[in-house]
Design a protein around this motif. Structure first.
Motif, PDB file in Angstrom:
ATOM      1  N   SER A 159       0.843  -1.193   0.000  1.00 48.04           N
ATOM      2  CA  SER A 159       0.000   0.000   0.000  1.00 48.04           C
ATOM      3  C   SER A 159       0.881   1.246   0.000  1.00 48.04           C
ATOM      4  O   SER A 159       1.760   1.400   0.850  1.00 48.04           O
ATOM      5  CB  SER A 159      -0.913  -0.002   1.231  1.00 48.04           C
ATOM      6  N   MET A 160       0.628   2.148  -0.974  1.00 48.43           N
ATOM      7  CA  MET A 160       1.387   3.399  -1.016  1.00 48.43           C
ATOM      8  C   MET A 160       1.091   4.266   0.192  1.00 48.43           C
ATOM      9  O   MET A 160       1.972   4.969   0.696  1.00 48.43           O
ATOM     10  CB  MET A 160       1.065   4.167  -2.300  1.00 48.43           C
TER      11      MET A 160
ATOM     12  N   VAL B  80       5.425   2.329   6.755  1.00 47.37           N
ATOM     13  CA  VAL B  80       4.874   1.082   7.266  1.00 47.37           C
ATOM     14  C   VAL B  80       4.622   0.150   6.080  1.00 47.37           C
ATOM     15  O   VAL B  80       4.138   0.593   5.027  1.00 47.37           O
ATOM     16  CB  VAL B  80       3.571   1.323   8.055  1.00 47.37           C
ATOM     17  N   VAL B  81       4.948  -1.127   6.249  1.00 54.81           N
ATOM     18  CA  VAL B  81       4.716  -2.133   5.219  1.00 54.81           C
ATOM     19  C   VAL B  81       3.333  -2.725   5.422  1.00 54.81           C
ATOM     20  O   VAL B  81       3.034  -3.294   6.479  1.00 54.81           O
ATOM     21  CB  VAL B  81       5.789  -3.239   5.280  1.00 54.81           C
TER      22      VAL B  81
ATOM     23  N   SER C  28      -3.692   2.821  -5.475  1.00 54.17           N
ATOM     24  CA  SER C  28      -2.475   3.329  -4.834  1.00 54.17           C
ATOM     25  C   SER C  28      -1.703   2.180  -4.202  1.00 54.17           C
ATOM     26  O   SER C  28      -1.663   2.026  -2.979  1.00 54.17           O
ATOM     27  CB  SER C  28      -2.833   4.382  -3.785  1.00 54.17           C
ATOM     28  N   VAL C  29      -1.104   1.339  -5.043  1.00 50.79           N
ATOM     29  CA  VAL C  29      -0.268   0.249  -4.560  1.00 50.79           C
ATOM     30  C   VAL C  29       1.064   0.291  -5.295  1.00 50.79           C
ATOM     31  O   VAL C  29       1.197   0.904  -6.359  1.00 50.79           O
ATOM     32  CB  VAL C  29      -0.932  -1.126  -4.762  1.00 50.79           C
ATOM     33  N   LEU C  30       2.047  -0.349  -4.715  1.00 52.18           N
ATOM     34  CA  LEU C  30       3.377  -0.430  -5.298  1.00 52.18           C
ATOM     35  C   LEU C  30       3.837  -1.879  -5.240  1.00 52.18           C
ATOM     36  O   LEU C  30       3.883  -2.478  -4.168  1.00 52.18           O
ATOM     37  CB  LEU C  30       4.359   0.465  -4.530  1.00 52.18           C
ATOM     38  N   THR C  31       4.156  -2.429  -6.384  1.00 56.56           N
ATOM     39  CA  THR C  31       4.679  -3.790  -6.448  1.00 56.56           C
ATOM     40  C   THR C  31       6.199  -3.731  -6.433  1.00 56.56           C
ATOM     41  O   THR C  31       6.804  -3.038  -7.260  1.00 56.56           O
ATOM     42  CB  THR C  31       4.194  -4.507  -7.716  1.00 56.56           C
ATOM     43  N   VAL C  32       6.810  -4.428  -5.495  1.00 56.09           N
ATOM     44  CA  VAL C  32       8.261  -4.423  -5.361  1.00 56.09           C
ATOM     45  C   VAL C  32       8.784  -5.840  -5.526  1.00 56.09           C
ATOM     46  O   VAL C  32       8.084  -6.819  -5.241  1.00 56.09           O
ATOM     47  CB  VAL C  32       8.699  -3.846  -3.995  1.00 56.09           C
TER      48      VAL C  32
END
Length: 1472
Positions: free
Chosen positions: A588-589, A596-597, A606-610
């Motif tokens: 979550s962005m 915080v993860v 609003s997400v970020l894939t890592v």
């Protein structure tokens, strides 16, 4: 690459779009999983477009900026017209579940802070405007443009204007709720209280256990590893001299040169010998072991660089690789020079081709670059080197703690640091890379990276030699021509390893369709250097998806994480060599902004894939600590900064011990306070967390972090969203950076309030298409809405710049720090700018509640009010009747008496533009000419006693004679400025209006002006047939009138004083005979005027004190007036000062416009003209405004060397109700200067501060109070007296007050309050005149001539011009001063309010390309210095701001011209 640390090249631009898209399409938990492959999707781009579509459904019509046709070519006028004012109703539709979560992000916008808490129009100003409206103002011819609408201004005046429609739409936009309103509270007088930033109770917080340090695998001990890198080179150079070491390519992709290990060894020895023995002399060599040497080689010559690098290692000198300082492309070369200077570099090694390409002076020498030390350039080609003796051999030592090389690092602010790497760290790092990457001898590696630093240097230059590998170096110039060249070389040489960036993978995706014979099965490792960029995952997955059919295996792609300080931190190994499969997670962005993860799903926008970057490098110990404060270990679900403890890291920033301690000597502590390790850690600048199985996940970099309202945003995330809006319109990647803006936030500490800088987001985008103004604005709005919706952060400024105009680095990346500097200096030259301060500036000071004023019960004995002295002052004057010499009360009688007693005494001398006397008048001559004028009025015009006569004359003798002739005839004269021959259409209507309003029975003028009034141009503007009779006084009758008029009533009307005030109002003031006599006596006493005196007057003689000094005072006092028309200074700026110098004048009067003309026009020419100003004792500036300290000080300083004493320059102050209240005169104390707190002044409080204090405003005394004048400071609303610590309206009681306004329509009673006011309590019997100006009185330590302490009057500004914004009172001149300082191209500016908007009009001095540079600079300056949000910025040509004859700005006229779209602006920007 992350913004602020490493610039990004042209081809990297679509990566963010695909990364952002892919981050939503991949929905995997944070737990480990096998790498699943799926086709590249555009989910996030579609999601961003969906968000914008929702905005469009609910959009509010916003005004478009206007740009002049010379700046942008439009096909129709409709492009200039804003959209209509349609009413958008809210529709309720069914929303899918996955969008329900994101809906509140852009629906729950709050209202921006109100720009104006109160209206700036007081009842007083409404009355004035109503009165002047009935006087008959000029009707402007307003042209309608396009679909302009009929509107009304704030005063109810109908206006047909396109600009007005835009402003109204902007007003409607600002009324829409945007953010939760701030809590309203009020504070007391002087303490600035700010809203405390309250933490969000619902914000996510870390909940996991403490994250323990993770250790990499042990560094294996291999028996054949060399003891140093030089030893490895010696081994391969002697054992396998013909083995290929490095192959360089030309721009066609063909091998240019193959460097073998034997050649590398021999050439390095030869270079080492020459460095140590051929530079300088034997007794004083220039380079000794341990000295630093610069390596300056182009990016297409890796062979020469490799030889130079190893030559330095063999010579035991420290190489400092840098970029070639060639041209404009290298934007940061000056900072590189600072690094070389701090390192003590005196020698630069370079290649022959590079040396020839460096700029040369006329003598052929290489000039010293800006900021660089003096260097000796040494060419390293073998043909220029001497052979070493056979007995000379370099000393090969084992690796130790000596410095091996210095790698430069560019910081976020553009500064360059040098990271020192020791020889043992160099060797250990090569060993760790060998173990991690499983390098073996004779392997082939293709290197696309920069071989001078980072991963390209570590793998392609250092580790390759340790393992006798063959490096194929692909230059950047070849990649631009053939993006597939690196893949072709992998196929051609069957390379095992390739070192690339994600941009190179993307380039290959774009160009692979034209290539058929591709086989990547030989690759066992594809090292992605920028794997620490979380958005590189899209390029990795897309590249694998396309080239998997070409033999590429899934386990080959190996991202790594590195930094200049810690070198390689983590690297992913192929699945064959590791039991650890790759992992990724959808985060979550919003959680990331709170460090915080939080695992999310791909349904959210609003997400970020890592993806992971593998495990810790062998021999390293890694922990994650909090970025700020004490380096305490983070929790398992908390984002922190990675720190590394290993031998294979940098050791320091060269020469910077303080920064070294903060970065390279970090000792992390646990939650209990104990040290994690006894050894120091190194901060990497990488942000992220350690996942299960010890996998390292990177979410960003410290240099790319933007702190906004307590939340941390990553610049790359915001850029990705911007690129997803319109990815095809960008040439280069957008860049966003935080700009520290000293806007207010709150910090409670010991009951004190501290200002904390808050960062604002400023995205910059480079456009590839030539967009129209409307399209670029639409794009800007879309970008702003997308960033606001997805990231929940407002954009302060969004700039669109033309393609190929941003500064770039040698490898084609955008130089972020240089761009930021250009933005801050106003040199960016954008093609469109969108300012959105209302959405992101939410921490402005709150409006104050006005405190109850002092009541009658507070008045105490001793003139004390609430402990403060009542602000009142007076200048003593005898109570004797106001009579001139000879005992006469009326000026006409005084002139007759002087004509009899001193007939030959010269009263007036008029100078021409050349400084010669053009005419003069003695007492008798003036009397006789006045008699002839009176005869003309009585006989030819047939005027009666009390008739009004308009005198339309140029400045000169004729005006004076006509005035006294009118008095002799019993008429009331009105002086009127004649129309300008070159501008009849604008100036003649004002003349006609004054003649009509004053009910003049006739007009007297010269023959030239008579002809002008009857010309075709004049007839086309004004109907001459409706004029009263026009009399030509050039041909006067020679006979005398039968009898001269003898006035009997001292209170009768002597003349009417018509003028336009600074607020743009035309007013006629009635001056009685008694007031004229009192006025002249006060000026005579103040200036000590006697018949023997000479006074030089350079003023317009049509109103106010200028008219009194020009026409009246000489007759009353008998002194000689030297008349200098200000219009003559346009052709001869030195005329006034030459006359003062040659005629040895002691007293002179001028206006600000005259003083400014002399200051700017004369400059350094003063000494050549032989001016002598030492006899000047009083140089008085006549004005109706606050004294301009900067101009008077500049004038005094400029002419100080010519004898002008600074104390002789002073000011006078007058207004409509009293033409002269203060005048410094010749005696009395020097003018006083005080410094007041500007913040307190906004709340009508006066607090004195020291010079140089923050928010201090210098104010100069407006002159000594004239004799017979009483002043009191009163509350303009309650009419009660104020203390001397309050700012209030200046009220004056004097015998020379005006009798009232004259309109001729019987409405003078509406303005009676201006001339006949009484205090609400205290002295309620005295009749006061209200000046309409705000000021304060201050009792000084100086003494007057009578021995009493001096009371100084300080004028702050006009009450009608003061702006009530956010509950505080702002004065235009203060804001204008800040605006003029904002940019060098701002020539002049003016501000005014309209409804709830602050409008700033600036005059541009320079090319029209600089127009848009002014918009953010003006907005920023007003925001930082005054805490106000500018609503509209209008950029115009020079001369648009109207200025009256006294040099005062006519802001209300400017306001009318703006509302009626008559300014012809270069650009109009609307801040959203």
């Amino acid at each position: 690459s992350i913004a602020g640390l490493e610039p990004v090249s042209q081809a990297e631009l679509p990566l963010r779009v695909e990364s952002l898209s892919l981050s939503l399409s991949l929905s995997l938990s944070l737990s480990l999983s096998l790498l699943s492959l799926s086709p590249l999707s555009d989910v996030h781009t579609e999601a961003v477009q969906a968000v914008l579509a929702r905005h469009v459904e609910r959009k509010v019509a916003v005004p478009m900026p206007s740009k002049r046709r010379s700046l942008v070519v439009q096909t129709s006028m409709d492009a200039y017209t804003p959209p209509g004012d349609e009413t958008h109703t809210k529709t309720h539709t069914h929303t899918p579940a996955h969008t329900a979560q994101i809906e509140p992000i852009f629906l729950n916008h709050s209202a921006p802070p109100d720009v104006t808490g109160y209206s700036s129009d007081s009842p007083h100003s409404h009355t004035e405007r109503h009165h002047m409206a009935n006087m008959g103002t000029i009707a402007r011819n307003t042209q309608k443009y396009g679909n302009a609408e009929r509107m009304e201004t704030g005063d109810g005046v109908p206006v047909s204007s396109r600009v007005s429609a835009k402003i109204q739409q902007l007003v409607n936009t600002l009324k829409q709720p945007r953010r939760p309103p701030l809590r309203e509270f009020f504070v007391d007088d002087f303490d600035e209280l700010l809203e405390v930033q309250q933490p969000d109770p619902n914000q996510p917080r870390p909940e996991g256990a403490e994250m323990m340090p993770v250790r990499g695998e042990a560094l294996g001990v291999v028996t054949n590893w060399p003891p140093s890198l030089e030893a490895a080179l010696q081994r391969w150079g002697t054992i396998s001299p013909k083995a290929p070491c490095l192959t360089s390519l030309d721009t066609a992709g063909k091998p240019l040169y193959v460097l073998t290990y034997g050649k590398l060894w021999s050439r390095s020895i030869k270079l080492a010998y020459n460095i140590l023995h051929k530079l300088g002399s034997k007794q004083e060599p220039m380079v000794r072991p341990g000295d630093r040497v610069a390596l300056v080689f182009p990016n297409n010559d890796p062979v020469a660089f490799m030889v130079a690098f190893y030559g330095c290692l063999l010579a035991e000198v420290v190489p400092v690789p840098i970029e070639v300082p060639l041209s404009r492309k290298d934007a940061g070369s000056q900072q590189i020079g600072f690094l070389l200077g701090s390192c003590g570099v005196t020698v630069a090694l370079t290649s022959d081709a590079c040396h020839k390409g460096l700029p040369k002076s006329a003598t052929g020498e290489i000039p010293q670059f800006k900021g660089w030390p003096k260097l000796l350039w040494f060419v390293t080609e073998s043909k220029h080197l001497s052979k070493p003796p056979r007995d000379w051999f370099p000393h090969i030592k084992d690796a130790n703690n000596d410095t091996a090389y210095i790698e430069y690092k560019t910081c976020k602010d553009g500064s360059v640091l040098g990271v020192t790497v020791t020889r043992i760290a160099l060797l250990t790092h090569c060993q760790a890379l060998t173990q991690s990457c499983s390098y073996t001898e004779a392997e082939t590696i293709v290197n696309v990276l920069d071989f001078k630093k980072d991963v390209g240097l570590w793998n392609g230059i250092l580790t390759s030699v340790m393992n006798m590998m063959h490096v194929i170096s692909v230059p950047y110039s070849l990649m631009k021509v053939n993006p597939l060249s690196w893949i072709q070389k992998v196929c051609q040489y069957k390379a095992k390893v390739a070192c690339v960036k994600s941009r190179d993978m993307h380039w290959a995706l774009v160009a692979h369709k034209d290539q058929k014979d591709i086989n990547l099965s030989s690759l066992r490792m594809l090292l992605v250097a920028d794997g620490s960029n979380p958005w590189s995952i899209s390029s990795c997955d897309a590249f694998l998806n396309v080239f998997q059919t070409k033999g590429l295996r899934a386990d080959v792609i190996c991202p790594c994480a590195s930094s200049p300080e810690a070198l390689t931190v983590a690297i992913r190994r192929s699945v064959e060599d590791s039991s650890q499969p790759p992992g990724r997670g959808v985060l979550s962005m919003q959680g990331l902004t709170y460090s915080v993860v939080r695992v999310d799903t791909e349904e959210r926008l609003s997400v970020l894939t890592v993806q992971d970057v593998g495990t810790v490098t062998p021999g390293g110990l890694v922990c994650v600590v909090k970025p700020e404060g004490i380096p305490q270990l983070c929790q398992t679900d908390e984002i922190g900064e990675f720190c590394v403890c290993s031998i294979a890291t940098g050791t320091s920033y060269y020469g910077l011990t303080g920064m070294t301690k903060n970065t390279f000597e970090v000792y992390p502590v646990s939650s209990s306070g104990g040290l994690v390790s006894e050894y120091a850690f190194v901060r990497t600048g990488l942000l992220g967390f350690i996942g299960p199985g010890g996998l390292v996940f990177i979410t960003g970099k410290m240099d790319g972090l933007i702190m906004v309202s307590g939340r941390r945003h990553n610049a790359d995330d915001i850029v990705a969203t911007a690129l997803a809006v319109e990815p095809m319109k960008f040439v280069y990647r957008g860049r966003s950076f935080g700009r520290t803006s000293f806007v207010w936030t709150t910090c409670f500490l010991n009951h004190n309030f501290t200002i904390i800088p808050q960062q604002r987001i400023i995205p910059l985008s480079s456009l590839s298409l030539s967009l129209s103004l409307s399209l670029s604005l639409s794009l800007s709005l879309s970008l702003s809405q997308a960033i606001d919706s997805i990231h929940g952060v407002g954009v302060f400024c969004l700039a669109l710049v033309p393609a190929n105009t941003l500064p770039k680095t040698p490898l084609g990346g955008i130089h972020l720090s240089e761009i930021k500097q250009l933005y801050l200096e106003g040199g960016l030259h954008p093609c469109n700018v969108l300012m959105c301060p209302h959405t992101c500036v939410t921490n402005l000071p709150k409006p104050r509640q006005k405190q109850p004023e002092i009541g009658p019960a507070s008045v105490m004995v001793g003139n004390l009010v609430s402990g403060k002295r009542i602000a009142q002052a007076s200048a003593p004057c005898s109570d004797a009747p106001i009579r001139a010499r000879g005992g006469f009360l009326f000026l006409s009688e005084v002139l007759q008496w002087r004509a009899q007693t001193t007939p030959d005494h010269i009263l007036y001398t008029l100078l021409s533009s050349r400084g010669a006397v053009s005419s003069s008048l003695t007492c008798l001559q003036l009397h006789k000419r006045a008699e002839r004028v009176a005869a003309l009025l009585m006989e030819r015009a047939g005027l009666q006693e009390g008739d009004h006569v308009a005198l339309v004359y140029p400045p000169g003798i004729d005006l004076i004679a006509a005035f006294y002739g009118s008095l002799y005839a019993g008429c009331v004269p009105i002086t009127v400025r004649p129309p300008h021959p070159q501008n009849i259409a604008t100036t003649l209507p004002t003349v006609k209006m004054i003649v009509e309003v004053s009910h003049s029975a006739c007009v007297m003028t010269t023959a030239v002006i008579c002809k002008l009034l009857r010309s075709k141009e004049a007839t086309a503007t004004v109907d001459i047939r409706n004029w009263p009779p026009v009399l030509d006084t050039d041909d006067l009758p020679k006979k005398k009138p039968p009898a001269l008029y003898k006035p009997t009533n001292p209170d009768g009307l002597a003349y009417l004083d018509f003028s336009v005030s600074t607020t743009g109002m035309l007013a006629g003031v009635q001056m009685s005979h008694n007031a004229v006599g009192a006025f002249c006596r006060s000026v005579k006493l103040q200036c000590e005027l006697y018949p023997s005196r000479e006074v030089a007057i350079c003023l317009d003689p049509y109103c106010g004190l200028g008219f009194v000094l020009w026409c009246l005072c000489s007759v009353y006092s008998g002194h000689q007036s030297i008349l200098i028309p200000p219009v003559e200074l346009e052709s001869n700026p030195a005329l006034w000062l030459l006359a003062v110098s040659q005629l040895r004048v002691r007293d002179t009067f001028c206006s600000y416009s005259v003083m400014e003309l002399c200051t700017k026009g004369l400059g350094l020419q003063t000494e050549a003209r032989g001016l002598d100003l030492s006899r000047v004792r009083a140089c008085v500036v006549v004005a109706e405004e606050r004294p301009r300290m900067s101009l008077t000080h500049s004038f005094s300083k400029l002419f100080k060397d010519l004898g002008l004493h600074p104390r002789s320059v002073s000011t006078a102050f007058g207004c409509r109700v009293n033409l002269a209240i203060c005048l410094q005169g010749t005696s009395g104390p020097d003018p006083t200067t005080v410094y007041v707190d500007m913040r307190a002044l906004r709340h009508d409080r006066v607090r004195l501060v020291e010079r140089g204090s923050p928010h201090s405003l210098p104010l100069m005394e407006s002159g000594k109070i004239l004799p017979g004048v009483r002043i009191i400071i009163a509350n303009p609303e309650t009419k009660g007296p104020l203390g001397d610590s309050h700012l209030g309206e200046i009220w004056v009681h004097s015998a020379h007050n005006g009798s009232g306004y004259y309109s001729g329509y019987g409405e003078e009673v509406l303005q009676s309050d201006h001339f006949n006011s009484r205090l609400s309590f205290g002295d309620t019997q005295t009749v006061w005149a209200r000046t309409g100006y705000l000021g304060f009185l201050r009792r000084t330590e100086l003494t007057d001539a009578n021995g009493e302490r001096h009371d100084a009057l300080f004028v702050v500004g006009a009450l009608e011009e003061a702006m009530e914004l956010r509950g505080m009172r702002y004065h235009p001149i203060d804001i204008e001063t800040s605006v003029i300082r904002a940019h060098k191209s701002i020539m002049e500016c003016a501000v005014f309010p309209w409804t709830n908007l602050l409008v700033v009009v600036v005059e541009l001095e320079g090319s029209e390309q600089e127009a848009l540079d002014l918009v953010p600079m003006v907005t920023k300056a007003v925001l930082e210095e005054h805490y106000l949000i500018v609503g509209v910025v209008v950029v115009t040509d020079i001369g648009v701001i109207p200025i009256n004859s006294r040099g005062e700005k006519q802001r209300m006229h400017l306001r009318d011209g703006f509302l009626q779209d008559q300014l012809d602006p270069i650009y109009v920007a609307y801040n959203m």
